[in-house]
Design an enzyme around this catalytic site. Structure first.
Site, PDB file in Angstrom:
ATOM      1  N   GLU A  36       0.768  -1.205  -0.038  1.00  7.55           N
ATOM      2  CA  GLU A  36       0.068   0.135   0.151  1.00  7.55           C
ATOM      3  C   GLU A  36       1.004   0.983   0.060  1.00  7.55           C
ATOM      4  O   GLU A  36       1.877   1.213   0.352  1.00  7.55           O
ATOM      5  CB  GLU A  36      -0.897  -0.059   1.355  1.00  7.55           C
ATOM      6  CG  GLU A  36      -2.088  -0.998   1.089  1.00  7.55           C
ATOM      7  CD  GLU A  36      -3.066  -0.648   2.043  1.00  7.55           C
ATOM      8  OE1 GLU A  36      -3.300   0.334   2.680  1.00  7.55           O
ATOM      9  OE2 GLU A  36      -4.105  -1.430   2.093  1.00  7.55           O
ATOM     10  N   HIS A  99      -4.716   6.821  -0.938  1.00 10.78           N
ATOM     11  CA  HIS A  99      -4.421   5.366  -0.591  1.00 10.78           C
ATOM     12  C   HIS A  99      -4.451   4.626  -1.982  1.00 10.78           C
ATOM     13  O   HIS A  99      -5.284   4.632  -2.999  1.00 10.78           O
ATOM     14  CB  HIS A  99      -5.346   4.827   0.346  1.00 10.78           C
ATOM     15  CG  HIS A  99      -5.211   5.474   1.706  1.00 10.78           C
ATOM     16  ND1 HIS A  99      -6.040   4.920   2.628  1.00 10.78           N
ATOM     17  CD2 HIS A  99      -4.358   6.194   2.404  1.00 10.78           C
ATOM     18  CE1 HIS A  99      -5.778   5.532   3.721  1.00 10.78           C
ATOM     19  NE2 HIS A  99      -4.483   6.370   3.512  1.00 10.78           N
ATOM     20  N   HIS A 101      -4.861   0.725  -2.663  1.00  8.58           N
ATOM     21  CA  HIS A 101      -4.759  -0.580  -2.198  1.00  8.58           C
ATOM     22  C   HIS A 101      -4.773  -1.780  -3.093  1.00  8.58           C
ATOM     23  O   HIS A 101      -5.973  -2.208  -3.880  1.00  8.58           O
ATOM     24  CB  HIS A 101      -6.645  -0.567  -1.691  1.00  8.58           C
ATOM     25  CG  HIS A 101      -6.951   0.229  -0.369  1.00  8.58           C
ATOM     26  ND1 HIS A 101      -8.236   0.253  -0.078  1.00  8.58           N
ATOM     27  CD2 HIS A 101      -6.278   0.927   0.158  1.00  8.58           C
ATOM     28  CE1 HIS A 101      -8.264   0.860   0.962  1.00  8.58           C
ATOM     29  NE2 HIS A 101      -7.118   1.529   1.552  1.00  8.58           N
ATOM     30  N   ASP A 112      -9.158   3.256   7.767  1.00 13.48           N
ATOM     31  CA  ASP A 112      -9.227   4.681   6.864  1.00 13.48           C
ATOM     32  C   ASP A 112     -10.467   5.465   7.677  1.00 13.48           C
ATOM     33  O   ASP A 112     -10.132   6.810   7.605  1.00 13.48           O
ATOM     34  CB  ASP A 112      -9.910   4.044   5.284  1.00 13.48           C
ATOM     35  CG  ASP A 112      -8.615   3.418   4.680  1.00 13.48           C
ATOM     36  OD1 ASP A 112      -7.441   3.542   5.149  1.00 13.48           O
ATOM     37  OD2 ASP A 112      -8.948   2.708   3.696  1.00 13.48           O
TER      38      ASP A 112
HETATM   39 ZN   LIG Z   1      -6.691   2.758   3.059  1.00 13.25          ZN
END
Ligand SMILES: [Zn+2]
Length: 173
Positions: A36, A99, A101, A112
């Site tokens: 990530e 972000h 993922h 989150d």
């Molecule tokens: Zn996240």
């Protein structure tokens, strides 16, 4: 990739992301591989605050920590970058987070949700309605981008993509 636009289901929040910001994020995701990653989103609101314009995204600060299923964004360098942007012609400022993922769906994780809630109520961000952009899938083929708005004191809302007319040099035939 053309610029992306979103509207919240209740019609109260709108957002737009520049091609440049999305392409930058995609490159960061390619570089992250199976980990990530993330960073912050910057830009500005239109004068009546009816639409957030995402102009740029940061890379992951050097003190960030990440794994296959988690990401904690660091802070190194962001304060100076934001100060420079604020002094610039467009007066850009912090709008939220992004972000990647790689191994999860494009939804907000419980981590989150907790992080965005903290940001919305933390006065030092001056951002009571932070955005979270989540990139998922494979960055060079099935790249999916979704956007959430996380208003202080309310549950996060998924924004719906709006149709954007194709650029003039593209024909459908
Ligand atoms: Zn996240």
């Amino acid at each position: 990739m053309e610029s992306l636009e979103w509207l919240s289901e209740d019609g109260t929040f709108a957002a737009k992301a520049s091609d440049k910001a999305i392409e930058f994020i995609r490159h960061q995701c390619v570089a992250a591989g199976h980990q990530e990653t993330g960073g912050i989103l910057v830009g500005y609101y239109t004068p009546k605050r009816e639409c957030a314009i995402i102009t740029k995204a940061s890379e992951a600060p050097a003190d960030s920590r990440s794994g296959r299923l988690r990401f904690y964004r660091g802070v190194v360098g962001l304060r100076d970058w934001l100060a420079r942007l604020w002094r610039g012609e467009k007066r850009e400022y912090y709008l939220g987070e992004w972000h990647f993922h790689p191994a999860k769906s494009p939804d907000m994780s419980s981590l989150d949700t907790a992080q965005m809630k903290d940001i919305a109520q933390n006065g030092s961000y001056r951002c009571p309605e932070p955005l979270l952009l989540i990139a998922s899938g494979h960055p060079s083929s099935s790249f999916v981008v979704s956007l959430f708005v996380c208003p202080h004191g309310k549950p996060p809302m998924r924004m719906q993509p709006c149709s954007v007319p194709p650029p003039p040099n593209q024909h459908e035939d």
